[in-house]
Design an enzyme around this catalytic site. Structure first.
Site, PDB file in Angstrom:
ATOM      1  N   ASP A 149     -49.948 -23.912  18.180  1.00  0.00           N
ATOM      2  CA  ASP A 149     -50.139 -24.012  16.716  1.00  0.00           C
ATOM      3  C   ASP A 149     -50.390 -25.608  16.360  1.00  0.00           C
ATOM      4  OD1 ASP A 149     -49.730 -23.930  13.730  1.00  0.00           O
ATOM      5  OD2 ASP A 149     -47.952 -22.150  14.336  1.00  0.00           O
ATOM      6  N   ASP A 210     -52.069 -19.034   6.657  1.00  0.00           N
ATOM      7  CA  ASP A 210     -51.192 -17.929   6.984  1.00  0.00           C
ATOM      8  C   ASP A 210     -51.942 -16.781   5.971  1.00  0.00           C
ATOM      9  OD1 ASP A 210     -50.296 -19.439   8.901  1.00  0.00           O
ATOM     10  OD2 ASP A 210     -47.997 -18.753   8.137  1.00  0.00           O
TER      11      ASP A 210
HETATM   12  C1  GLA Z   1     -47.552 -21.126  11.568  1.00  0.00           C
HETATM   13  C2  GLA Z   1     -48.605 -20.248  11.814  1.00  0.00           C
HETATM   14  C3  GLA Z   1     -48.032 -18.718  11.803  1.00  0.00           C
HETATM   15  C4  GLA Z   1     -46.660 -18.737  12.507  1.00  0.00           C
HETATM   16  C5  GLA Z   1     -45.651 -19.769  12.173  1.00  0.00           C
HETATM   17  C6  GLA Z   1     -44.585 -19.651  12.904  1.00  0.00           C
HETATM   18  O1  GLA Z   1     -47.023 -20.928   9.990  1.00  0.00           O
HETATM   19  O2  GLA Z   1     -49.805 -20.353  11.272  1.00  0.00           O
HETATM   20  O3  GLA Z   1     -48.821 -17.744  12.343  1.00  0.00           O
HETATM   21  O4  GLA Z   1     -47.228 -18.857  13.911  1.00  0.00           O
HETATM   22  O5  GLA Z   1     -46.363 -21.030  12.220  1.00  0.00           O
HETATM   23  O6  GLA Z   1     -43.899 -20.890  12.730  1.00  0.00           O
END
Ligand code: GLA
Length: 387
Positions: A149, A210
């Site tokens: 991430d 997301d």
């Molecule tokens: C970010 C990512 C998600 C997930 C969260 C976990 O928002 O984009 O897909 O992995 O972190 O905390």
């Protein structure tokens, strides 16, 4: 060897390199990865038992047979580092290696999650300053996939250096382990990763924020990948995020839109629902063999929009056998009739048509053939030029 032969060899290897800029930790991701990830359904409330049950369900539901392979643990597995700096699973993950062994025993692969920052997006321990150590740990546990991430790297303060530096650092660490990892760069698309992620070893990279279990949001996010097709190919894919199919926020027709769009995009197919409780309608959406074949086509071309009239859209993905996958999207609540424009689709005369969702031959069709997707629905046809 003759000089001409040597030159020929040199040119052909240069061509292979230029045609596939990915520098993955092995021959991985030649077609978009398929699997499951814990985040969309379970968030940080995951446990070892949940992951094992999902892996079992991937097998018993028929998803493994349809091509799903990776069982990916997202944020929420991490405990603390010990006095040597080695990271451990938390109380819900007492045996990270045992879990990997179990998933492997089912003939599946397993993935893990971290962040280049000191903290992950869920506030857990990140890999900052421990990249080599964590890569070694993940390899020693037997993990096959890393989702990395960007949280807590702080764009302004540049805690992790530039994105390229941070992702390259972990790529080098993974490569140093000699274990093959699929490397997913999950920076939510802010730094336009499609322009650089393959050159720092990424096998896929997020193209946006997301995804949500909402038709309008999902459609905007997926359709927004139009124009990024030149960056995708075998070993390196645009990733519009994990699937929401089966999480309950959309109708089956809307989920059919999500699947049709993701496969035409040659996107990673990472299910994000609870595989242990899904009904046969959801399995039919996730595991339709002819639909998946579009995503997994060996030509590895990401499709794009060829025609649009307001809320009606047609996308085309050229396939290895010379045919074309054609996705037709109806973005309004009632059914609407859309005549296929052969010129824009890139076919002429009469072509053989097959409805991939229904596994049904439609026979020979001509320019202007009409289709009527249901409200907020999609159709996926395969058009094959007549021999
Ligand atoms: C970010 C990512 C998600 C997930 C969260 C976990 O928002 O984009 O897909 O992995 O972190 O905390």
């Amino acid at each position: 060897m003759k000089t001409s032969k040597l030159l020929c060899l040199l040119f052909s290897s240069m061509f292979v390199f230029l045609a596939n800029p990915s520098r993955s930790t092995g021959q991985v991701g030649q077609t978009p990865p398929m699997g499951w990830n814990s985040w969309n359904h379970f968030g940080v409330t995951i446990t070892d038992a949940i992951v094992r049950a999902q892996a079992q369900a991937m097998v018993t539901s028929g998803m493994q047979a349809a091509g799903y392979t990776y069982v990916n643990i997202d944020d929420g597995w991490q405990g603390q580092r010990d006095s040597q700096g080695n990271i451990h699973g938390n109380a819900n993950f007492p045996d990270m290696k045992g879990l990997a062994d179990y998933v492997h025993s089912l003939g599946l692969k397993i993935g893990i999650y971290s962040s280049p920052g000191p903290k992950t997006c869920g506030g857990n321990v990140g890999s900052f300053g421990h990249e080599d150590q964590d890569a070694k740990t993940f390899a020693s546990w037997g993990y096959d996939y890393l989702k990395y991430d960007w949280c807590s790297c702080d764009y302004g303060k540049k805690v992790c250096g530039t994105q390229q530096q941070a992702y390259q650092k972990m790529y080098d660490a993974l490569k140093g382990t000699k274990r093959v990892f699929f490397y997913n760069i999950a920076d939510v698309g802010v730094g336009k990763p499609w322009t650089w992620a393959a050159s720092v070893g990424g096998n896929s990279w997020r193209t946006g924020p997301d995804v949500m279990d909402d038709y309008f949001y999902m459609a905007e996010e997926g359709l927004g990948n139009n124009g990024l097709q030149s960056f995708a190919g075998p070993g390196h894919w645009n990733d519009p995020d994990m699937l929401e199919v089966g999480n309950g926020g959309m109708t089956d027709a809307q989920y059919q839109t999500e699947m049709s769009l993701w496969v035409v995009l040659a996107a990673p197919l990472i299910a994000g629902n609870d595989l242990t409780t899904m009904g046969s309608d959801i399995i039919a959406l996730l595991a339709n063999s002819e639909v998946i074949a579009v995503d997994q086509d060996s030509k590895g071309v990401q499709g794009s929009r060829v025609w649009q009239q307001g809320p009606q859209e047609i996308w085309v993905k050229p396939l290895a056998d010379g045919s074309k996958a054609v996705a037709i999207f109806n973005r309004v609540k009632d059914p609407s009739t859309i005549p296929l424009p052969f010129k824009q689709i890139g076919v002429t005369g009469s072509v053989d048509a097959r409805d991939l969702w229904l596994h049904k031959d439609l026979g020979l069709i001509q320019d202007g053939y009409k289709v009527t997707p249901v409200g907020y629905g999609a159709m996926l046809l395969k058009l094959t030029p007549k021999k």
